[in-house]
Motif scaffolding. Structure first.
Motif, PDB file in Angstrom:
ATOM      1  N   ASN A  14       0.700  -1.180   0.000  1.00 27.27           N
ATOM      2  CA  ASN A  14      -0.177  -0.064   0.095  1.00 27.27           C
ATOM      3  C   ASN A  14       0.695   1.454  -0.062  1.00 27.27           C
ATOM      4  O   ASN A  14       0.531   2.499  -0.442  1.00 27.27           O
ATOM      5  CB  ASN A  14      -1.122   0.074   1.160  1.00 27.27           C
ATOM      6  N   GLU A  15       1.983   1.155   0.367  1.00 27.11           N
ATOM      7  CA  GLU A  15       2.700   2.309   0.551  1.00 27.11           C
ATOM      8  C   GLU A  15       3.627   2.613  -0.855  1.00 27.11           C
ATOM      9  O   GLU A  15       3.846   3.747  -1.410  1.00 27.11           O
ATOM     10  CB  GLU A  15       3.890   2.137   1.534  1.00 27.11           C
ATOM     11  N   ILE A  16       4.050   1.299  -1.571  1.00 24.91           N
ATOM     12  CA  ILE A  16       4.717   1.355  -2.503  1.00 24.91           C
ATOM     13  C   ILE A  16       3.890   1.644  -3.832  1.00 24.91           C
ATOM     14  O   ILE A  16       4.130   2.501  -4.768  1.00 24.91           O
ATOM     15  CB  ILE A  16       5.651   0.125  -3.088  1.00 24.91           C
ATOM     16  N   ILE A  17       2.715   0.729  -4.204  1.00 29.67           N
ATOM     17  CA  ILE A  17       1.892   0.841  -5.391  1.00 29.67           C
ATOM     18  C   ILE A  17       1.627   2.251  -5.692  1.00 29.67           C
ATOM     19  O   ILE A  17       1.902   2.527  -6.916  1.00 29.67           O
ATOM     20  CB  ILE A  17       0.807  -0.235  -5.363  1.00 29.67           C
ATOM     21  N   PRO A  18       0.830   2.729  -4.866  1.00 30.49           N
ATOM     22  CA  PRO A  18       0.435   4.405  -5.413  1.00 30.49           C
ATOM     23  C   PRO A  18       1.451   5.091  -5.831  1.00 30.49           C
ATOM     24  O   PRO A  18       1.068   5.971  -7.104  1.00 30.49           O
ATOM     25  CB  PRO A  18      -0.148   4.982  -4.193  1.00 30.49           C
ATOM     26  N   ILE A  19       2.533   5.245  -5.349  1.00 33.36           N
ATOM     27  CA  ILE A  19       3.539   6.000  -6.038  1.00 33.36           C
ATOM     28  C   ILE A  19       4.114   5.642  -7.247  1.00 33.36           C
ATOM     29  O   ILE A  19       4.274   6.389  -7.981  1.00 33.36           O
ATOM     30  CB  ILE A  19       4.714   6.266  -4.921  1.00 33.36           C
TER      31      ILE A  19
END
Lengths: 345, 345
Positions: free
Chosen positions: B215-220
């Motif tokens: 969830n932290e990596i994917i959006p960026i």
DNA sequence: ATTAGCACTCAATATGGCAGAGTGCTAACA
DNA sequence: TGTTAGCACTCTGCCATATTGAGTGCTAAT
């Protein structure tokens, strides 16, 4: 300064007028338009003096006077007041920089040119940071497949990637990782500038057992790092020049726009050092091509390091006070943003 | 075609002449300069016919004729011969493309503009490939330190990197590698275009136990991939326009150069589809700004995929045969080079 | 020291005449 | 009937000339 109070007033009034009208200014105009409390005849005499001293010029005998480069110089150094930016202008600058600060640095730089050219109505040129000055944060060797490797070097404000490296025999991922670690150990923290053949050979010698694969990777990696990056030049508002009557003559316009096509010349113009805003007026410039232009330049920084520079170029009859004010504000804001975003202690 | 042999000859001669001289061409000039075996009076009659039919225009009663857009159209479609390139020109093209083919694609594209503008003496615009169309070859998560990760996506002709991702808690390298592998499994082979929210959520659902970090990596990562990349426009030789007398009038030059400042307009001009070289003459263009210009465009390809396009723009009185010949050769050579270098089955 | 007044200069603009290029039309010709 | 020579006509570009107006420098008065 060999100019008395009255001469200064007259010179200032004349330049202010000329900056707006672009027409030679006569004594009568000054007497009427500015309340100096003296008659046109007196002004006439003073103007003759100012011309003798080299601050003014006369296009022909029966015309008014226009400022010389020397005149502009005094004006810029001592006479012009400092301009206040409107809230609107301030907002525009802030928004423009904020809206792109997340992207890669060249995109930011590019956006900058647009705002500045819109605000000033002159031509804006920006030199983007040379990757040479950036500092290695991490090196990553990426296995595309077992015969192809690519090196990606992450620096504080750029990402340099090598072209795909073809190996002569397959390499397993453990081995690649070991090599990767060695490279990181040795090169992290250096600027691209500092990485030279001596250091590279040190790296190569410090380990044994990998020489074959090192020999395939290192040259290409080195070449990618050293790919001469001259600092991209971005231009905006070239056609703004047509707003100014001194470029209504086709050959003037041609000369100006041809000059803008010479990227190397622009690069040199922007390669100024120093911190503050620098104004270069007419013949003060080293190039004949722009002996009737003025350039206002400054450099921008990440932390305390100058990483690039930008310049605003227009006729010598430039709205100096405005341009200076805008650039000053702009640069300081930009420096803050860049530093808070890209600075690594 | 409603033009008989003789009319065609006259039209061709007239346009050839006008392309060189930029002066209205009179009947006598044609009779003298081209051996058509008929007198100026006859030519005069034919020219009057050609004007009635809309192929020629007369700037004023007592001037020669100039071609209309319709006239140029016939010329381009049927009358102009095909030009041979000199060996020198061929060498120039080959060398220029070869010398930069190793670099990243945008550097190549940029170099292309220079050669083409030097060869043709017109203004050249190139639209660089949109990264959207490129295909993921490898994704690599790079740990800058234990709280910062960066994603680098290597595609067949570009490298997309995310901004630095700050994690809420440290991650060990094994875990990161596992995630990295999952991403590669799922996304490799897709074009950036094809990666959409549906696919992303599939990736996210297909694994358990990593949701927090995902969830932290994917959006960026997703944002970086989708960063709207409109296809950079590169211009070269804007000031070439000054070589042509039709732009000796300041307002003509202004109009032209102001038009070149509008990048969105240029983008639209270049967004042509299709394979072959397309010539757009004067009012055939959709934009008023260029109703007195002609544009010769083509797209370039990697493999069978159109990845970008380029155009040469100049006065309607353009040296069509030369430009077409140069562009044809150039594009085919470029396609070969790009394909052999970047094509991945 | 300042200023009013005046003669003088010069660029910019308008005016008219002239030359040249090119046309359309007519009449003669093959 | 198609082609051509000849001629009157038109329009631009160019040149020379006259006119206007802005601005100066100088002189003499305050």
């Amino acid at each position: 300064m060999d100019l008395d109070e009255r001469k200064r007033h007259i010179l200032k009034a004349l330049i202010n007028d000329y900056i707006v009208t672009a027409e030679p200014v006569g004594s009568r105009t000054i007497a009427k338009r500015y309340r100096l409390g003296i008659s046109s005849a007196t002004i006439r005499n003073e103007m003759a003096d100012l011309e003798d001293m080299g601050y003014l010029e006369q296009p022909h005998t029966s015309a008014g006077r226009i400022p010389s480069d020397k005149g502009y110089r005094v004006y810029v150094d001592c006479l012009m007041g400092s301009e206040k930016l409107s809230n609107q202008e301030i907002e525009l600058i802030k928004n423009s920089i904020c809206s792109v600060i997340e992207g890669e640095i060249n995109r930011i730089i590019k956006e900058m040119t647009k705002v500045l050219s819109a605000l000033t109505n002159y031509t804006v040129m920006v030199m983007a940071p040379q990757t040479m000055n950036s500092m290695v944060k991490h090196i990553q060797l990426i296995a595309i497949d077992d015969l192809h490797v690519m090196a990606v070097v992450v620096t504080n404000f750029s990402v340099v990637n090598s072209s795909s490296i073809t190996l002569s025999r397959p390499i397993d991922s453990d081995k690649l990782m070991t090599i990767n670690n060695i490279l990181n150990d040795k090169l992290k923290g250096l600027t691209l500038e500092e990485i030279n053949l001596k250091i590279i050979s040190e790296v190569q010698n410090s380990v044994t057992g990998y020489s074959e694969i090192f020999n395939e990777i290192i040259p290409i990696l080195y070449k990618s790092l050293k790919k001469r990056d001259k600092g991209e030049i971005y231009l905006e508002g070239s056609s703004n020049i047509f707003n100014y009557p001194e470029y209504n003559a086709i050959d003037k316009a041609k000369q100006f726009l041809t000059m803008l096509d010479k990227k190397d010349l622009l690069r040199n113009l922007l390669s100024c050092d120093g911190d503050s805003i620098k104004i270069s007026i007419g013949h003060e410039n080293q190039y004949d091509e722009i002996s009737d232009c003025s350039i206002v330049t400054s450099s921008y920084k990440i932390g305390d390091d100058v990483v690039g520079s930008l310049g605003i170029i227009g006729p010598t009859r430039m709205y100096y006070s405005k341009v200076t004010a805008i650039l000053e504000y702009f640069i300081s804001y930009l420096n803050d943003m860049l530093t808070s975003y890209y600075y690594d202690k």
